[in-house]
Design a protein around this motif. Structure first.
Motif, short mmCIF file in Angstrom:
data_model
loop_
_atom_site.label_atom_id
_atom_site.label_comp_id
_atom_site.label_asym_id
_atom_site.label_seq_id
_atom_site.Cartn_x
_atom_site.Cartn_y
_atom_site.Cartn_z
N ALA A 60 0.97 -1.20 -0.28
CA ALA A 60 -0.01 -0.02 0.05
C ALA A 60 0.89 1.12 0.04
CB ALA A 60 -0.85 -0.02 1.26
N LYS A 73 3.42 2.20 2.81
CA LYS A 73 3.65 1.07 3.71
C LYS A 73 4.59 0.11 3.11
CE LYS A 73 -0.90 1.62 5.70
NZ LYS A 73 -2.02 1.02 6.32
N SER A 88 -6.56 -10.36 7.48
CA SER A 88 -7.33 -9.25 6.83
C SER A 88 -7.91 -9.76 5.63
CB SER A 88 -6.32 -8.11 6.69
OG SER A 88 -5.17 -8.36 5.68
N LYS A 91 -12.33 -3.59 -0.15
CA LYS A 91 -12.15 -2.65 0.67
C LYS A 91 -11.13 -1.67 0.24
CE LYS A 91 -13.44 -5.60 4.50
NZ LYS A 91 -13.16 -6.14 5.80
N GLU A 94 -8.99 -0.50 2.00
CA GLU A 94 -7.70 -0.93 2.51
C GLU A 94 -6.88 -1.77 1.70
OE1 GLU A 94 -10.56 -0.53 4.24
OE2 GLU A 94 -10.76 -2.08 5.56
N ASP A 95 -7.92 -2.54 0.76
CA ASP A 95 -7.15 -3.54 -0.21
C ASP A 95 -6.38 -2.85 -1.09
OD1 ASP A 95 -10.03 -5.43 0.11
OD2 ASP A 95 -8.06 -5.85 1.01
N THR A 96 -6.44 -1.67 -1.41
CA THR A 96 -5.51 -0.79 -2.43
C THR A 96 -4.13 -0.91 -2.22
OG1 THR A 96 -7.24 0.91 -2.53
CG2 THR A 96 -5.12 1.54 -3.07
N SER A 134 -12.14 5.07 -1.47
CA SER A 134 -12.94 5.10 -0.28
C SER A 134 -14.20 5.95 -0.41
CB SER A 134 -11.97 5.79 0.95
OG SER A 134 -11.37 7.04 0.60
#
Length: 126
Positions: free
Chosen positions: A40, A43, A63, A87, A89-91, A126
């Motif tokens: 990500a 990260k 996750s 989701k 957060e899967d980006t 999002s």
């Protein structure tokens, strides 16, 4: 020349699905574990899913359990990642990787993978 080439990434709305594929060439991959990792923005790269040489054993990051599924087709030299209920957060950039040890169980650790693809971008706004 060993090559792992990912495809299937893109932009998808939250709750949607994508199927990533990894085409393998240049060596016999059928006896090696395979994995998917992702990175990500801002990260570290992290483990997503892994599969052993014949598909009998799969492991997943907590996750993604229940939403993503890894599979392989040794006859076609491909590994896939079915991604459902996506989701934001899967980006990230998703990487396919080939393990070092033949017939080993899939590992969550990056040093246990020898060959890596260039990655494919998955974006879930999002």
């Amino acid at each position: 020349q060993v090559q792992l080439v990912e495809s299937g990434g893109g932009l998808v709305q939250a709750g949607g699905s994508l199927r990533l594929s990894c085409a393998l060439s240049g060596r016999t991959f059928s006896i090696y574990p395979m994995g998917w990792f992702r990175q990500a923005p801002g990260k570290e790269r992290e483990f997503v899913a892994g599969v052993n040489w014949n598909g009998d054993i799969t492991v997943y990051a907590d996750s993604v359990k229940g939403r993503l599924a890894i599979s392989r087709d040794n006859a076609k030299n491909t590994v896939s990642l079915q991604m459902n209920s996506l989701k934001p957060e899967d980006t990230g950039v998703y990487y396919c990787a080939a393990g070092r040890a033949p017939y080993a169980s899939p590992s969550r650790l990056q040093p246990d993978y020898r060959y890596w693809g260039q990655g494919t971008q998955v974006t879930v706004p999002s």
